[in-house]
Design a protein around this motif. Structure first.
Motif, PDB file in Angstrom:
ATOM      1  N   GLY A 488      27.058 -25.993   6.933  1.00  0.00           N
ATOM      2  CA  GLY A 488      27.092 -24.474   6.426  1.00  0.00           C
ATOM      3  C   GLY A 488      26.399 -23.419   6.800  1.00  0.00           C
ATOM      4  N   GLY A 489      25.799 -23.340   8.079  1.00  0.00           N
ATOM      5  CA  GLY A 489      25.083 -22.228   8.466  1.00  0.00           C
ATOM      6  C   GLY A 489      23.806 -22.045   7.697  1.00  0.00           C
ATOM      7  N   THR A 494      19.735 -22.995   3.539  1.00  0.00           N
ATOM      8  CA  THR A 494      18.895 -22.426   2.543  1.00  0.00           C
ATOM      9  C   THR A 494      19.294 -23.426   1.131  1.00  0.00           C
ATOM     10  N   LYS A 495      20.469 -23.578   0.818  1.00  0.00           N
ATOM     11  CA  LYS A 495      20.536 -24.486  -0.065  1.00  0.00           C
ATOM     12  C   LYS A 495      19.845 -25.874  -0.188  1.00  0.00           C
ATOM     13  N   GLY A 501      21.916 -21.364  -2.286  1.00  0.00           N
ATOM     14  CA  GLY A 501      22.452 -20.852  -0.870  1.00  0.00           C
ATOM     15  C   GLY A 501      22.740 -19.380  -0.975  1.00  0.00           C
ATOM     16  N   LEU A 502      22.899 -18.844   0.029  1.00  0.00           N
ATOM     17  CA  LEU A 502      22.896 -17.314   0.245  1.00  0.00           C
ATOM     18  C   LEU A 502      24.494 -16.945   0.027  1.00  0.00           C
ATOM     19  N   VAL A 530      14.185 -15.164   4.218  1.00  0.00           N
ATOM     20  CA  VAL A 530      14.578 -16.353   3.955  1.00  0.00           C
ATOM     21  C   VAL A 530      14.118 -17.249   5.176  1.00  0.00           C
ATOM     22  N   LEU A 531      14.140 -16.670   6.188  1.00  0.00           N
ATOM     23  CA  LEU A 531      13.721 -17.557   7.422  1.00  0.00           C
ATOM     24  C   LEU A 531      12.260 -18.056   7.373  1.00  0.00           C
ATOM     25  N   VAL A 532      11.409 -16.759   6.971  1.00  0.00           N
ATOM     26  CA  VAL A 532      10.107 -17.015   6.563  1.00  0.00           C
ATOM     27  C   VAL A 532       9.799 -18.300   5.713  1.00  0.00           C
ATOM     28  N   HIS A 533      10.425 -18.135   4.584  1.00  0.00           N
ATOM     29  CA  HIS A 533      10.335 -19.084   3.543  1.00  0.00           C
ATOM     30  C   HIS A 533      10.751 -20.669   4.195  1.00  0.00           C
TER      31      HIS A 533
END
Length: 582
Positions: A488-489, A494-495, A501-502, A530-533
């Motif tokens: 899901g990329g 993220t989810k 998710g985004l 979100v990449l940092v998180h």
């Protein structure tokens, strides 16, 4: 030798023989091809095989050279004639083992080419004999006496136009009447054989034979069976042969299984729109939904072609995705009424369904389109330990055209994200842009995070080829490589990590418009922050073995330098030093 001026393929074979040494070339006698009057099919095939074996080129090139040679030498008096000579070759070809299947295609294609280019007509006597021989060969293949795959069998029947009469004659001459074919002849034989093919699910071969011999005995159940087994090519071929009623049955079968794409393709190809208006509309809706899920809103709008009902459905999809500005845009452009209430009802649902900047405690998003702002952003980012990177560009839906320039680049920490207007900065101050981004991308600090960012950096280099900043980078950690199992990329990852998710509906929006919409800015900033998180999760919450997990993400840190001669030792030392303080 019966060859025209175009002798290059044959000379290639000679060159290959010479290149392999005198011992190899001495085993061949290409002169035998100059007159086939007294050359038997077996000797001809043996020489052909030797030409192939002693060739030094790749298989495809050798095949093409031999195909050209065979089609030329068929003019050199093969007995009893070119067509019947090829069938005789096909009869004995299986004795050559692994060469049989490939050479069978070579012989048939060579004869087909000979028929097209020959200045002299093939005699009627030769063609009649070839048909009889081909019919006998067909029975031998069906009976398992001659080993060929089904495709060769079908091609042979088509090449020599073998009909039911020829099958009848072959059955009588072979004595097959003793085993029950006397009453029905070729028709009964073929029906039994085709029934066996259908039972074994060799649908394409069965359809090809039914079509060739103009038989129609299986009925609609056969069509249904092919659809159930997902042999759609054979099913459509059969339906086209049977005519419009069968095509309608095929569309109904597809529709009942919700196979809308297949149904719509058949409808369009065969002009069945009037027979299936509701299904057509349902297929169009499904196509719009697929495009919306890929965030191809502009393409979806064009495919709606101004149809009010389809446009209203597209608005509904935009509402469902939380793409409120697209809802407003479509409603204004096409004067769609009665939708604002539905829009308001969707907003609360969207807010709860996707991650937002406020959820990550991002304090500020800064738009950078002038030199002072760029220098301030560079100073801030150089002091960070970890930053996230991403970029966006306007999609180009013209097939075969070059992609558009990268429009913006997002670089941010966990609390602050800078969105760089690359197009304006490049036009106004390319040297400053190059210097500032080189300071960030080509330094060992901070650690740069991306998601499939090597693809982005390639696009950046293509867009701004004269800038040095995009030609190399240091200390890049591609989060995608750390979580290879994620689907899901970035939204799916993220989810998985953060629980929500985004919203990716703006991925393919117009990133060259100025000013960008507020939702576009949030979308862009979120992808970097979100990449940092996610990285924090990797660093701070490893599974069971902490040291193993730390080693794992560190092992994915990469660097890329255009000058491959540069020493790797300083980079490895700096990488270890930089990673150890994160």
């Amino acid at each position: 030798m019966g060859l025209d001026a175009e002798e290059e393929p044959l000379s290639e074979l000679r060159d290959e023989e010479e290149a392999n040494g005198p011992e190899s070339s001495g085993t061949l006698c290409l002169h035998a091809f100059s007159d086939l009057t007294h050359v038997s099919p077996l000797v001809f095939l043996y020489l052909l095989k030797e030409c192939y074996i002693h060739g030094s080129n790749k298989a495809t090139k050798k095949f093409q050279a031999l195909q050209y040679q065979v089609h030329q030498v068929l003019a050199n008096k093969p007995q009893p004639g070119p067509a019947s000579f090829i069938v005789q070759c096909l009869n004995v070809l299986p004795v050559f083992g692994t060469y049989g299947e490939g050479f069978s295609h070579l012989l048939i294609s060579s004869l087909r080419r000979y028929f097209k280019t020959s200045t002299s007509e093939t005699s009627q006597e030769d063609m009649c004999l070839a048909r009889r021989l081909a019919a006998t060969l067909f029975l031998a293949i069906v009976g398992g006496i001659v080993a060929y795959d089904e495709k060769v069998m079908v091609n042979t029947l088509k090449m020599f136009d073998v009909g039911l009469t020829n099958i009848d004659e072959a059955l009588l001459s072979s004595g097959s009447s003793e085993v029950g074919f006397a009453s029905g002849g070729g028709s009964v034989f073929l029906e039994r054989y085709i029934s066996d093919l259908i039972k074994s699910k060799s649908f394409m071969t069965a359809v090809s034979l039914l079509e060739h011999f103009s038989l129609s005995f299986p009925g609609d159940a056969f069509l249904q069976q092919m659809v159930e087994d997902r042999d759609f090519v054979a099913a459509e071929k059969w339906a086209i042969f049977m005519g419009r009623p069968s095509l309608c049955v095929l569309v109904q079968e597809y529709g009942s299984r919700n196979m809308l794409k297949q149904a719509y393709n058949v409808i369009k190809k065969n002009y069945l729109q009037h027979e299936f208006p509701d299904l057509c509309y349902k297929c169009k809706e499904s196509a719009l939904k697929d495009l919306a899920e890929k965030a191809c809103w502009d393409v979806a709008e064009r495919q709606a072609k101004g149809d009010t009902q389809l446009l209203e459905y597209l608005v509904y999809l935009a509402m469902e995705a939380g793409y409120i500005e697209k809802v407003d845009e479509l409603c204004d452009r096409y004067s769609l009424k009665g939708l604002p209430k539905a829009q308001e009802a969707e907003v609360g649902f969207v807010d709860k369904s996707f991650l937002h900047l406020k959820d990550l405690a991002v304090e500020e998003v800064v738009w950078v389109d002038e030199v002072n702002g760029l220098r301030e952003a560079t100073s801030f980012l150089e002091e960070c330990k970890v930053i996230g990177l991403d970029c966006e560009w306007k999609p180009n839906y013209m097939k075969g055209s070059e992609p558009n320039k990268v429009s913006i680049m997002q670089i941010g920490s966990d609390t602050k994200v800078f969105i760089l207007d690359l197009i304006k900065l490049y036009n106004d101050a390319s040297e400053v842009l190059d210097s500032c981004l080189s300071q960030i991308l080509q330094s060992y600090k901070p650690l740069k995070l991306g998601y499939n960012f090597q693809c982005d950096i390639k696009q950046l280099a293509l867009s701004y080829g004269d800038l040095e900043c995009f030609k190399s980078y240091e200390m890049l950690l591609d989060i995608q490589n750390v979580f290879k199992e994620a689907t899901g990329g970035l939204s799916g990852l993220t989810k998985k990590i953060l629980g929500v998710g985004l919203n990716k509906t703006r991925r393919n929006s117009d990133w060259e418009q100025r000013p960008l919409a507020q939702n576009q800015l949030e979308y862009a900033a979120l992808d970097a922050a979100v990449l940092v998180h996610i990285f924090r999760h990797v660093r701070d919450q490893p599974p069971s073995d902490s040291s193993l997990e730390t080693t794992q993400w560190k092992s994915h840190i990469v660097s890329h330098m255009d000058n491959q001669k540069k020493s790797k030792k300083p980079k490895n030392h700096s990488m270890e030093t930089s990673a150890s303080v994160i």
